[in-house]
Motif scaffolding. Structure first.
Motif, PDB file in Angstrom:
ATOM      1  N   ALA A  46       8.175  -3.132  -2.304  1.00  0.00           N
ATOM      2  CA  ALA A  46       7.948  -1.744  -2.702  1.00  0.00           C
ATOM      3  C   ALA A  46       8.325  -0.778  -1.586  1.00  0.00           C
ATOM      4  O   ALA A  46       8.873   0.303  -1.846  1.00  0.00           O
ATOM      5  CB  ALA A  46       6.487  -1.548  -3.094  1.00  0.00           C
TER       6      ALA A  46
ATOM      7  N   ARG B 218       4.406   4.112  -3.971  1.00  0.00           N
ATOM      8  CA  ARG B 218       5.287   2.968  -4.202  1.00  0.00           C
ATOM      9  C   ARG B 218       4.486   1.756  -4.692  1.00  0.00           C
ATOM     10  O   ARG B 218       4.956   1.007  -5.549  1.00  0.00           O
ATOM     11  CB  ARG B 218       6.039   2.618  -2.915  1.00  0.00           C
ATOM     12  N   TYR B 219       3.301   1.575  -4.123  1.00  0.00           N
ATOM     13  CA  TYR B 219       2.459   0.467  -4.600  1.00  0.00           C
ATOM     14  C   TYR B 219       2.160   0.614  -6.086  1.00  0.00           C
ATOM     15  O   TYR B 219       2.229  -0.344  -6.857  1.00  0.00           O
ATOM     16  CB  TYR B 219       1.143   0.423  -3.820  1.00  0.00           C
TER      17      TYR B 219
ATOM     18  N   LYS C  14       5.040  -8.249  -2.751  1.00  0.00           N
ATOM     19  CA  LYS C  14       5.299  -7.108  -3.626  1.00  0.00           C
ATOM     20  C   LYS C  14       5.245  -5.798  -2.832  1.00  0.00           C
ATOM     21  O   LYS C  14       6.055  -4.891  -3.053  1.00  0.00           O
ATOM     22  CB  LYS C  14       4.286  -7.080  -4.774  1.00  0.00           C
TER      23      LYS C  14
ATOM     24  N   TYR D 291       5.260  -0.222  -8.149  1.00  0.00           N
ATOM     25  CA  TYR D 291       5.661  -1.623  -8.141  1.00  0.00           C
ATOM     26  C   TYR D 291       4.541  -2.579  -8.556  1.00  0.00           C
ATOM     27  O   TYR D 291       4.721  -3.795  -8.492  1.00  0.00           O
ATOM     28  CB  TYR D 291       6.170  -2.012  -6.751  1.00  0.00           C
TER      29      TYR D 291
END
Length: 403
Positions: free
Chosen positions: A246, A109-110, A242, A113
């Motif tokens: 995410a 996910r990091y 962020k 995003y």
């Protein structure tokens, strides 16, 4: 009387249970059987494994609980998410809990995003010729089990000669059939505690970490405030926000681990719960409110004010503080423990022994091997840290065993 279901009865859940009792809540504690200090404090004990979400959901339904929560452990996070979804309780969702409890899902996910993080690879345990999978990554590396906590299953790898032992450590500390390898980022390690409520990040408190250097760095203490370069502060907030987005984290405490290199913040990982190692206490002391109480109130569905307590002039009263775990350098039995500090010293917040003489303890390697802690405060960070070291010098614990 409102009912709260607390998952876990260990040393890091005890302050949460005590806060619930102070609030007048009916406190139900669920955990596997064992000599856990939280059991005697609870109104009701349910001997269930906190990873068994069906069993915990059944308890939550039968007891008609108003909230479910934990502190200091990742183990129960997935269960909390599933129960919150099933019963419409306030807390992180099952989807967010799944992401927070699997390092591969989190890192993926990091990457999606645009969160700044170490490069990584997924490595199946069944594949032994995985050097090809590591192509493009630079040593040193970190091998990590994807679903462990407390620094278990994590090993630094400096060359291919370390692969076998690091793989074995990950395998011994996972329920998954794969692990991840990621680049080890050289830089300044630090962390942050935060809380997200109804999609808003209520506070971010960066903290410095005292680290035990074993197979990898294991936090043994913390201090706040942690002064990053003023120019770096916006980047810390940006990367954390962020990462929260995410992972779809909401209505939960957040425990974040970072590395600062060349003025840039790299996110190592986030947990969807408050940190262990006296980190909830760090938040409480720094801002002047009871963080455990606020965590409980959010879980019960209340909208909570996380603003710091103000002084007589109307400015936030922010109190520097520092903490350190007490540890043993050997497996053995505690022969004696002595605290020679002045009990009336206002800057010694807490000195706690987890065990008594005659109890068996482990040589420190991971967080759960702690045998106590010390927490101090001061008008300045320097004063808080100095008081911490003075307090530690006046504590003697003797352990019989081989070093």
């Amino acid at each position: 009387m409102k009912k709260i279901l607390i998952l876990g009865a260990g040393i890091y859940q005890v302050p949460l249970i005590r806060a619930a009792k102070r609030m007048g809540l009916y406190t139900i504690v669920a955990s596997i059987p064992g000599n856990y200090p939280g059991f005697p404090l609870a109104d009701k004990v349910c001997y269930e494994n906190t990873v068994d979400h069906e069993a915990i959901l059944k308890i939550a339904r039968e007891e008609n609980v108003d909230g479910i929560v934990t502190a200091g452990t990742d183990v129960a996070v997935i269960t909390i998410g599933r129960v919150c979804d099933a019963l419409g309780l306030r807390g992180l969702s099952a989807e967010a809990a799944e992401i927070a409890s699997n390092k591969l899902a989190m890192k993926s996910r990091y990457e999606e995003y645009g969160v700044r993080t170490a490069r990584f690879r997924k490595i199946p345990f069944a594949r032994e010729d995985y050097e090809e999978l590591l192509e493009g990554l630079e040593f040193p590396l970190i091998f990590k089990s994807v679903d462990s906590s407390g620094s278990r299953g994590i090993t630094r790898v400096d060359s291919p000669a370390d692969f076998r032992e690091a793989r074995h450590n990950a395998l011994e500390n996972t329920r998954s059939d794969y692990f991840i390898a990621e680049e080890f980022i050289e830089g300044d390690e630090f962390g942050a505690q935060a809380f997200v409520q109804d999609g808003k990040v209520e506070f971010i408190l960066p903290h410095g970490d005292y680290v035990f250097r074993g197979d990898t760095g294991v936090p043994v203490g913390h201090y706040a405030p942690f002064e990053t370069d003023r120019a770096c502060a916006p980047d810390v907030r940006e990367q954390l926000e962020k990462a929260i987005a995410a992972m779809k984290l909401d209505n939960c405490a957040i425990n974040a681990d970072f590395i600062m290199r060349d003025g840039k913040t790299y996110v190592l990982e986030l947990g969807g719960r408050s940190g262990a190692t006296c980190l909830a206490e760090l938040v409480s002391i720094y801002y002047g409110f009871d963080y455990y109480e606020k965590i409980l109130r959010v879980a019960l569905g209340e909208h909570v004010d996380f603003r710091a307590i103000k002084d007589d002039s109307g400015r936030p009263r922010l109190t520097p503080n520092a903490s350190m775990l007490l540890t043993s350098d050997r497996d053995g039995v505690i022969l004696s423990q002595e605290n020679r500090n002045d009990p009336s010293d206002p800057d010694i917040v807490q000195i706690q022994f987890d065990y008594a003489p005659g109890d068996s303890v482990h040589a420190f390697r991971v967080g759960p091997h702690r045998i106590g802690h010390v927490i101090t405060k001061g008008d300045t960070l320097g004063a808080a840290v100095e008081k911490l070291h003075q307090a530690l010098e006046h504590i003697d614990i003797r352990v019989a065993g081989e070093a």
